[in-house]
Design an enzyme around this catalytic site. Structure first.
Site, short mmCIF file in Angstrom:
data_model
loop_
_atom_site.label_atom_id
_atom_site.label_comp_id
_atom_site.label_asym_id
_atom_site.label_seq_id
_atom_site.Cartn_x
_atom_site.Cartn_y
_atom_site.Cartn_z
N LYS A 170 54.06 75.01 -21.62
CA LYS A 170 53.39 73.71 -21.52
C LYS A 170 53.56 73.22 -20.09
O LYS A 170 54.64 72.82 -19.68
CB LYS A 170 54.02 72.67 -22.46
CG LYS A 170 53.19 71.39 -22.49
CD LYS A 170 53.97 70.16 -22.88
CE LYS A 170 54.57 69.40 -21.72
NZ LYS A 170 53.61 68.83 -20.76
N GLY A 201 48.94 69.64 -22.78
CA GLY A 201 49.19 68.45 -23.58
C GLY A 201 50.44 67.72 -23.13
O GLY A 201 51.12 68.14 -22.19
N GLY A 203 54.20 65.84 -23.25
CA GLY A 203 55.55 66.19 -23.69
C GLY A 203 55.81 65.67 -25.09
O GLY A 203 56.43 66.36 -25.91
N GLU A 245 66.66 72.61 -16.26
CA GLU A 245 66.66 72.47 -14.79
C GLU A 245 66.27 71.04 -14.49
O GLU A 245 65.09 70.69 -14.53
CB GLU A 245 65.64 73.45 -14.17
CG GLU A 245 65.96 74.91 -14.39
CD GLU A 245 67.23 75.36 -13.68
OE1 GLU A 245 67.67 74.69 -12.73
OE2 GLU A 245 67.80 76.38 -14.10
N CYS A 279 63.94 68.69 -6.42
CA CYS A 279 65.15 68.45 -7.20
C CYS A 279 66.42 68.59 -6.36
O CYS A 279 67.36 67.84 -6.51
CB CYS A 279 65.20 69.41 -8.38
SG CYS A 279 65.01 71.14 -7.90
N GLU A 378 68.48 59.28 -8.64
CA GLU A 378 67.50 60.18 -8.02
C GLU A 378 66.24 59.36 -7.72
O GLU A 378 65.63 58.80 -8.64
CB GLU A 378 67.16 61.32 -8.99
CG GLU A 378 66.26 62.36 -8.36
CD GLU A 378 65.85 63.47 -9.34
OE1 GLU A 378 65.47 63.15 -10.47
OE2 GLU A 378 65.90 64.64 -8.93
P1 NAP Z 1 59.55 64.81 -16.71
O1 NAP Z 1 58.76 63.59 -16.73
O2 NAP Z 1 60.88 64.81 -17.36
O3 NAP Z 1 58.62 65.95 -17.35
C1 NAP Z 1 58.99 67.30 -17.35
C2 NAP Z 1 58.27 68.01 -18.44
O4 NAP Z 1 58.85 67.65 -19.69
C3 NAP Z 1 56.79 67.65 -18.53
O5 NAP Z 1 56.05 68.79 -18.85
C4 NAP Z 1 56.79 66.64 -19.65
O6 NAP Z 1 55.54 66.49 -20.28
C5 NAP Z 1 57.82 67.27 -20.56
N1 NAP Z 1 58.36 66.40 -21.58
C6 NAP Z 1 58.51 65.06 -21.54
N2 NAP Z 1 59.04 64.62 -22.70
C7 NAP Z 1 59.24 65.70 -23.48
C8 NAP Z 1 59.74 65.90 -24.79
N3 NAP Z 1 60.15 64.88 -25.56
N4 NAP Z 1 59.80 67.15 -25.28
C9 NAP Z 1 59.40 68.21 -24.53
N5 NAP Z 1 58.88 68.08 -23.29
C10 NAP Z 1 58.81 66.84 -22.77
O7 NAP Z 1 59.83 65.35 -15.23
P2 NAP Z 1 58.81 65.41 -14.04
O8 NAP Z 1 58.60 64.00 -13.62
O9 NAP Z 1 57.67 66.29 -14.38
O10 NAP Z 1 59.67 66.18 -12.93
C11 NAP Z 1 60.53 65.54 -12.08
C12 NAP Z 1 61.97 65.80 -12.49
O11 NAP Z 1 62.17 67.21 -12.58
C13 NAP Z 1 62.96 65.32 -11.46
O12 NAP Z 1 64.05 64.72 -12.10
C14 NAP Z 1 63.40 66.59 -10.76
O13 NAP Z 1 64.65 66.53 -10.15
C15 NAP Z 1 63.35 67.57 -11.87
N6 NAP Z 1 63.22 68.93 -11.35
C16 NAP Z 1 64.27 69.79 -11.46
C17 NAP Z 1 64.20 71.07 -10.93
C18 NAP Z 1 65.34 72.02 -11.04
O14 NAP Z 1 65.12 73.20 -10.83
N7 NAP Z 1 66.54 71.56 -11.35
C19 NAP Z 1 63.03 71.48 -10.30
C20 NAP Z 1 61.96 70.60 -10.20
C21 NAP Z 1 62.07 69.31 -10.74
P3 NAP Z 1 54.39 65.52 -19.70
O15 NAP Z 1 53.29 66.46 -19.38
O16 NAP Z 1 54.05 64.57 -20.80
O17 NAP Z 1 54.94 64.82 -18.49
#
Ligand code: NAP
Length: 471
Positions: A170, A201, A203, A245, A279, A378
């Site tokens: 996804k 779709g 999350g 991650e 990140c 963050e």
């Molecule tokens: P996010 O809003 O948490 O979304 C990440 C993914 O999770 C999206 O595909 C989101 O779907 C999905 N999601 C949300 N709620 C969910 C649920 N209840 N069940 C399953 N999936 C769900 O994060 P983001 O804003 O895309 O990314 C930024 C964050 O990622 C930052 O905190 C960053 O540090 C972290 N990050 C970490 C790494 C690493 O390697 N450690 C790398 C890159 C980014 P939607 O399509 O609805 O948003």
């Protein structure tokens, strides 16, 4: 307008099940340029069934054949690199020069690293008279983030299929088109039907359905702590493995005898890559108190030198933030820091001059303490806070005084000294004197930054289980 209706399931592009669409906005122009039909829980059922159906045959393939498949995918991505790069520039505003290497280029080399690491995996070993085998963990749910739309997905898909797993992906709704190139690359490379599946779709619907699905053995997510914790909670109900991650608030320690100018310039560069939406960005700059004023001046000058603007222009270094929510969120962090009286060195809330449209935020540097909210949360934007320390122990204490544990940096005149300090920092990686990251080494975090490791052999091993055969 681009209209994308289809999921990729069992080797076919099939229309997603809902009548609901996610609109896509170019963050540099604020214009809507496309829409993507959202998938449903029933689409997830079909994708999981396909992945289950493909698992036995794929998991029994020779690792050398899987390596050949990964190289074939990398070859196709190389050929289509310009299209993939243009897509990520439009979707999240990543400057094109950076996108070529840090998104498309590195995603290609990750696939090759997985292929090359396969011979290093110990697939079978003897323990006494017994045999311990490593086996594919099964069907993997892979959930991507928008800040690295291709890489957050290709790292999971590449490692999982290298391990012999099958995958249901996804992508992030914010940036779903770029990762879809990977589905089409897998199709063109002849990856068997059902091995790689994509469902678009949200999350809350598709992500939850994948995570909760009894046919999914493991879930890997890149995203925020909130989403990661939710995945862990839902996965726990069926005792699934998770790989998380998540976010970071990484410290860059510049010790007394380091080259301050080089360290500050390199540190700001690291922190502002992808407009700070990285990140592992080194967003806390720790400097000796006696050199604080010098560091503030150098950091301010470096931040001001960033060329901000149109991400399609080759010389641009800082593009817009990826979407309106992120723009508001980053401005909120800056505003709260200003209200709290944290010293602003450069940047701030003013819109960058000459950019009337787009989610642009000025490159911003504050100077404060580690107890400032800005030093603990963050921000995920081009915002750095400089923090002074009195001695080395204090620098290490400050670096570790974070709920996160993803990355870090240490600068010292003597590399061995820097390594000793690095070994006291509780993060998944530390860059010594600005050394670039080797993408074959593991990436992942301690504490709130997550569980598990991606990249290279370590990434593959996250998708393997042990089986002991006695007799
Ligand atoms: P996010 O809003 O948490 O979304 C990440 C993914 O999770 C999206 O595909 C989101 O779907 C999905 N999601 C949300 N709620 C969910 C649920 N209840 N069940 C399953 N999936 C769900 O994060 P983001 O804003 O895309 O990314 C930024 C964050 O990622 C930052 O905190 C960053 O540090 C972290 N990050 C970490 C790494 C690493 O390697 N450690 C790398 C890159 C980014 P939607 O399509 O609805 O948003």
């Amino acid at each position: 307008m681009i209209r994308h209706d289809d999921n990729y399931i069992n080797g076919e592009w099939v229309r997603a099940g809902s009548e609901d669409f996610r609109q896509l906005t170019n963050p540099a122009t604020e214009e809507v340029y496309g829409e993507v039909r959202r998938g449903t829980a029933e689409d997830v059922d079909r994708a999981v069934a396909a992945a289950q159906g493909a698992l036995d045959a794929w998991s029994q393939t020779d690792p050398a054949d899987r390596a050949a498949t990964l190289h074939a995918m990398a070859d196709i991505m190389e050929r289509r690199a310009d299209e993939i790069t243009a897509s990520v520039v439009r979707e999240i505003g990543m400057p094109v020069t950076r996108a070529k290497t840090a998104s498309t280029g590195v995603s290609i080399s990750d696939l090759r690293h997985f292929a090359d690491a396969l011979p290093d995996v110990v697939w079978e070993e003897k323990v006494g008279d017994s045999t311990v085998r490593r086996m594919a963990a099964g069907v993997v749910g892979a959930i991507g983030a928008w800040n690295g739309p291709m890489r957050s997905v290709s790292l999971k898909v590449g490692a999982a299929i290298a391990a012999g797993c099958t995958v249901v992906v996804k992508p992030s709704e914010v940036a779903p088109l770029t990762p879809h190139f990977l589905a089409s690359v897998a199709e063109e490379a002849g990856v068997p039907a059902g091995v790689v599946n994509f469902v678009n779709g949200s999350g809350s619907i598709v992500g939850e359905a994948i995570t909760a699905h009894p046919g999914v053995d493991m879930v890997s997510i890149t995203g925020s702590v909130g989403a990661g914790a939710r995945v862990m909670e839902v996965a726990a109900r069926r005792v699934k493995r998770v790989a998380l991650e998540l976010g970071g608030k990484s410290a860059n320690i510049v010790l007394e005898d380091a080259d301050l100018e080089e360290a500050v310039r390199s540190g700001i560069d690291d922190a502002f890559r992808n407009s700070g939406q990285a990140c592992g960005a080194l967003t806390r700059l720790l400097v000796p108190r006696a050199r604080l004023a010098e560091a503030e001046q150098l950091a301010g000058e470096t931040a001001d030198s960033f060329i901000i603007g149109d991400p399609t222009a080759p010389r641009t270094q800082l593009g817009p933030l990826a979407n309106a929510d992120q723009y508001e969120s980053v401005r909120g962090h800056i505003s709260r820091a200003l209200d709290a009286g944290v010293k602003l060195i450069t940047g701030g809330l003013d819109h960058p001059a000459g950019l009337d449209r787009g989610y642009y935020v000025r490159s911003t540097v504050f100077s404060g303490t580690n107890s400032d909210r800005l030093a603990q949360e963050e921000v995920f934007g081009p915002v750095v806070i400089i923090i002074p320390f009195d001695d080395e122990d204090e620098a290490i204490r400050i670096a570790n005084d974070s709920e996160f544990g993803l990355a870090g940096g240490v600068w010292a005149g003597d590399r061995e000294h820097a390594r000793r300090v690095a070994s006291r920092i509780r993060t998944g990686r530390v860059r010594i004197n600005g050394t670039p990251i080797d993408m074959r080494a593991p990436h992942g975090g301690f504490k709130l930054s997550g569980i598990g490791r991606e990249m290279g052999r370590y990434g593959i091993e996250d998708y393997l289980e042990y089986q002991a055969q006695h007799g």
